[in-house]
Design a protein around this motif. Structure first.
Motif, mmCIF file in Angstrom:
data_model
loop_
_atom_site.group_PDB
_atom_site.id
_atom_site.type_symbol
_atom_site.label_atom_id
_atom_site.label_comp_id
_atom_site.label_asym_id
_atom_site.label_seq_id
_atom_site.Cartn_x
_atom_site.Cartn_y
_atom_site.Cartn_z
ATOM 1 N N SER A 252 -43.575 70.812 77.189
ATOM 2 C CA SER A 252 -42.563 69.625 77.277
ATOM 3 C C SER A 252 -41.339 70.118 76.432
ATOM 4 O O SER A 252 -41.507 70.865 75.384
ATOM 5 N N GLY A 253 -40.223 69.779 76.908
ATOM 6 C CA GLY A 253 -38.986 70.101 76.191
ATOM 7 C C GLY A 253 -38.623 71.468 76.247
ATOM 8 O O GLY A 253 -37.599 72.060 75.670
ATOM 9 N N THR A 254 -39.268 72.476 77.076
ATOM 10 C CA THR A 254 -38.594 73.597 77.202
ATOM 11 C C THR A 254 -38.101 74.103 78.504
ATOM 12 O O THR A 254 -38.302 73.071 79.568
ATOM 13 N N GLN A 255 -37.700 75.210 78.627
ATOM 14 C CA GLN A 255 -37.316 75.566 80.111
ATOM 15 C C GLN A 255 -38.378 76.403 80.849
ATOM 16 O O GLN A 255 -38.108 76.866 82.055
ATOM 17 N N VAL A 256 -39.536 76.334 80.552
ATOM 18 C CA VAL A 256 -40.651 77.090 81.224
ATOM 19 C C VAL A 256 -40.802 76.153 82.089
ATOM 20 O O VAL A 256 -41.490 74.999 82.395
ATOM 21 N N ARG A 257 -40.938 76.706 83.435
ATOM 22 C CA ARG A 257 -41.173 75.839 84.715
ATOM 23 C C ARG A 257 -42.608 75.925 84.856
ATOM 24 O O ARG A 257 -43.476 76.847 84.687
ATOM 25 N N LEU A 258 -43.184 74.716 85.292
ATOM 26 C CA LEU A 258 -44.367 74.412 85.516
ATOM 27 C C LEU A 258 -44.935 74.172 87.196
ATOM 28 O O LEU A 258 -44.297 73.096 87.600
ATOM 29 N N LEU A 259 -45.376 74.957 87.738
ATOM 30 C CA LEU A 259 -45.704 74.972 89.151
ATOM 31 C C LEU A 259 -47.263 74.698 89.390
ATOM 32 O O LEU A 259 -47.975 75.559 89.158
ATOM 33 N N ILE A 260 -47.395 73.656 90.152
ATOM 34 C CA ILE A 260 -48.761 72.949 90.376
ATOM 35 C C ILE A 260 -49.122 73.226 91.827
ATOM 36 O O ILE A 260 -48.335 73.206 92.859
ATOM 37 N N THR B 192 -42.813 71.654 89.423
ATOM 38 C CA THR B 192 -42.529 71.668 90.755
ATOM 39 C C THR B 192 -43.968 71.393 91.321
ATOM 40 O O THR B 192 -44.730 72.336 90.951
ATOM 41 N N TYR B 193 -44.212 70.431 92.164
ATOM 42 C CA TYR B 193 -45.478 70.298 92.800
ATOM 43 C C TYR B 193 -45.424 70.967 94.333
ATOM 44 O O TYR B 193 -44.503 70.459 95.030
ATOM 45 N N ILE B 194 -46.348 71.633 94.668
ATOM 46 C CA ILE B 194 -46.230 72.307 95.873
ATOM 47 C C ILE B 194 -47.460 72.115 96.693
ATOM 48 O O ILE B 194 -48.647 72.521 96.448
ATOM 49 N N SER B 195 -47.368 71.183 97.724
ATOM 50 C CA SER B 195 -48.540 70.816 98.500
ATOM 51 C C SER B 195 -48.658 71.542 99.818
ATOM 52 O O SER B 195 -47.518 72.050 100.511
ATOM 53 N N PRO B 196 -49.853 72.102 100.089
ATOM 54 C CA PRO B 196 -49.898 73.038 101.297
ATOM 55 C C PRO B 196 -49.861 72.069 102.528
ATOM 56 O O PRO B 196 -49.882 70.899 102.576
ATOM 57 N N GLU C 15 -39.799 67.929 91.449
ATOM 58 C CA GLU C 15 -39.682 67.616 92.735
ATOM 59 C C GLU C 15 -41.207 68.261 93.253
ATOM 60 O O GLU C 15 -41.440 69.008 92.941
ATOM 61 N N ARG C 16 -41.366 67.334 94.580
ATOM 62 C CA ARG C 16 -42.695 67.783 95.173
ATOM 63 C C ARG C 16 -41.977 68.238 96.574
ATOM 64 O O ARG C 16 -41.453 67.796 97.093
ATOM 65 N N ILE C 17 -42.593 69.769 96.820
ATOM 66 C CA ILE C 17 -42.150 70.328 98.241
ATOM 67 C C ILE C 17 -43.483 70.564 98.850
ATOM 68 O O ILE C 17 -44.679 70.591 98.298
ATOM 69 N N SER C 18 -43.464 70.773 100.179
ATOM 70 C CA SER C 18 -44.603 71.237 100.890
ATOM 71 C C SER C 18 -44.300 72.498 101.758
ATOM 72 O O SER C 18 -43.267 72.657 102.259
ATOM 73 N N ILE C 19 -45.559 72.958 102.364
ATOM 74 C CA ILE C 19 -45.289 74.251 102.929
ATOM 75 C C ILE C 19 -46.212 74.380 104.125
ATOM 76 O O ILE C 19 -47.426 73.756 104.335
#
Length: 211
Positions: free
Chosen positions: A90-98, A148-152, A204-208
């Motif tokens: 929280s509050g950092t520039q570290v990206r969290l990808l799920i 960033t939430y990445i749905s398959p 954002e949520r993206i999908s692949i």
């Protein structure tokens, strides 16, 4: 060189992401519960996800959350583990990808029905889809995290081929030109590392889906 942390590194998706990142020259640290490093990550730290601290994840460009749970008792941990990781970065520039799920993808333009609400969605996967959708809903409230939430795709194939060809979508279930919603773990890993390397889909949520 980008520094990446992979959390819950013991799973098969995590291993594909680690291999893809290492092969591209990234500096990868894997966090897991096993005693020994069974991944290609250059650094391995044995640590449960709930024991991770701000100090553990400081200095990384991105953190990949590959947590997975399937039993009735552990399904709520999709929410609790994600909340813990969000608090850490929280509050950092570290990206969290799920590493997300497909069940919460919308199947209509109005965004009133999800894939998991369609008649043909397997009953066996309903509890998992519900748990992951709940976690995503809670994640959407976090404006303090670069997530960033990445749905398959709907058909997420562990042993599928590495084609290097994929299409990126958004909130809606995306089909390829053959009418398929399918992606291999290997191609999903490519998309994940591409997002870390050149993508900027923050909060954002993206999908692949396979091209």
């Amino acid at each position: 060189m980008k520094k990446i942390a992979i959390v819950a590194a013991g799973g098969r998706v995590a291993n594909k992401v680690i291999s893809e990142a290492v092969n591209r020259g990234f500096d990868v640290t894997a966090f897991g519960r096993k005693d020994e490093n069974h991944t290609q990550a250059q650094t391995y730290i044995k640590k449960d996800i709930f024991d991770l601290t701000k100090e553990d994840l400081a200095g990384f460009d991105a953190v990949v959350d590959a947590f997975g749970a399937w039993t009735e008792e552990t399904l709520p941990q999709h929410s609790t583990t994600l909340a813990h990781l969000c608090d850490i970065v929280s509050g950092t520039q570290v990206r969290l990808l799920i590493v997300g799920g497909a069940g919460s993808l919308y199947v209509n333009p109005e965004h009133t029905m999800t894939l998991s609400e369609t008649p043909d969605f397997p009953n066996a996967f309903q509890p998992l889809a519900n748990a992951m959708a709940k976690a995503l809903g809670e994640l959407r409230q976090r404006n303090d995290v670069q997530w960033t939430y990445i749905s398959p795709a709907a058909d997420f194939q562990a042993d599928g081929k590495r084609t290097k060809l994929y299409l990126r979508g958004g909130e809606e279930l995306k089909l390829n030109d053959r009418g398929e919603s399918i992606i291999s773990y290997a191609d999903y890993a490519i998309a994940m590392v591409d997002e870390i390397e050149i993508g900027n889909h923050r909060q954002e949520r993206i999908s692949i889906v396979r091209a």
